[in-house]
Design a protein around this motif. Sequence first.
Motif, PDB file in Angstrom:
ATOM      1  N   VAL A  92       3.394   5.126   7.726  1.00 57.25           N
ATOM      2  CA  VAL A  92       2.578   4.432   6.740  1.00 57.25           C
ATOM      3  C   VAL A  92       2.596   2.966   7.162  1.00 57.25           C
ATOM      4  N   LEU A  93       1.401   2.415   7.343  1.00 61.22           N
ATOM      5  CA  LEU A  93       1.244   1.009   7.721  1.00 61.22           C
ATOM      6  C   LEU A  93       0.586   0.290   6.556  1.00 61.22           C
ATOM      7  N   ALA A 135       5.365  -1.277   9.109  1.00 62.01           N
ATOM      8  CA  ALA A 135       5.147   0.109   9.515  1.00 62.01           C
ATOM      9  C   ALA A 135       6.435   0.878   9.225  1.00 62.01           C
ATOM     10  N   LEU A 136       6.330   1.933   8.439  1.00 68.66           N
ATOM     11  CA  LEU A 136       7.489   2.738   8.071  1.00 68.66           C
ATOM     12  C   LEU A 136       7.316   4.150   8.586  1.00 68.66           C
ATOM     13  N   ILE A 137       8.381   4.706   9.163  1.00 65.58           N
ATOM     14  CA  ILE A 137       8.354   6.083   9.657  1.00 65.58           C
ATOM     15  C   ILE A 137       8.577   7.022   8.482  1.00 65.58           C
ATOM     16  N   THR A 168      -2.485   2.452   5.372  1.00 61.55           N
ATOM     17  CA  THR A 168      -2.983   3.403   6.354  1.00 61.55           C
ATOM     18  C   THR A 168      -1.895   4.401   6.701  1.00 61.55           C
ATOM     19  N   PHE A 169      -2.279   5.672   6.816  1.00 58.22           N
ATOM     20  CA  PHE A 169      -1.376   6.704   7.326  1.00 58.22           C
ATOM     21  C   PHE A 169      -1.822   7.011   8.745  1.00 58.22           C
ATOM     22  N   SER A 170      -0.832   7.126   9.650  1.00 55.64           N
ATOM     23  CA  SER A 170      -1.151   7.256  11.067  1.00 55.64           C
ATOM     24  C   SER A 170      -0.119   8.132  11.759  1.00 55.64           C
TER      25      SER A 170
END
Length: 173
Positions: A92-93, A135-137, A168-170
């Motif tokens: 998740v950014l 940015a989180l994992i 944003t999810f990436s």
Amino acid sequence: HCNFEFDLCGWKQDENDDFDWNLRTSSTTKMSFGPATDHTLQEPYGHYIFIKSSFLQLPGQKARISSPVLSRRNKNCKVCGGVVLTGMKNLVLFYYHMYGAHIGSLIVYQRNMANHEKILLNLTGNQGNFWQRKALILTGDGDKDFQVVFEGIAGKGPKDGIALDDLTFSREC
């Protein structure tokens, strides 16, 4: 991806919190709190979500907003030029703005469908008068569905606030 320019993009206010995140622009307030512009457009009329400490909220009261339900199914591999890449990370950014002498806290959780929450990030206090990227994992339980929850906690300062934009999810290596 959600930039909040038109709506909350399927993000839902939590019913078991004390108050709500508000969709707003910098141009909608005459007060000098919160970011001067949104992150997306870098303009005063650009939208973001925001909570502020005020006389309406007591210090420690919480506002929570949850993502749509997300799934990891069939997303552990990616094909690039015919090569299957493994070890993809779900991320998740987002951009946040936390400014003020008595700002509260921003906590980000990953919640499974059994309502178990794991803290991914806990920020407290003044983080500066500018947008910052994080940015989180997102950790995995196989192919189980989950949500991401942003919790803002009111501080003591009536002009202090927390803003979020460009969530944003990436998947990245």
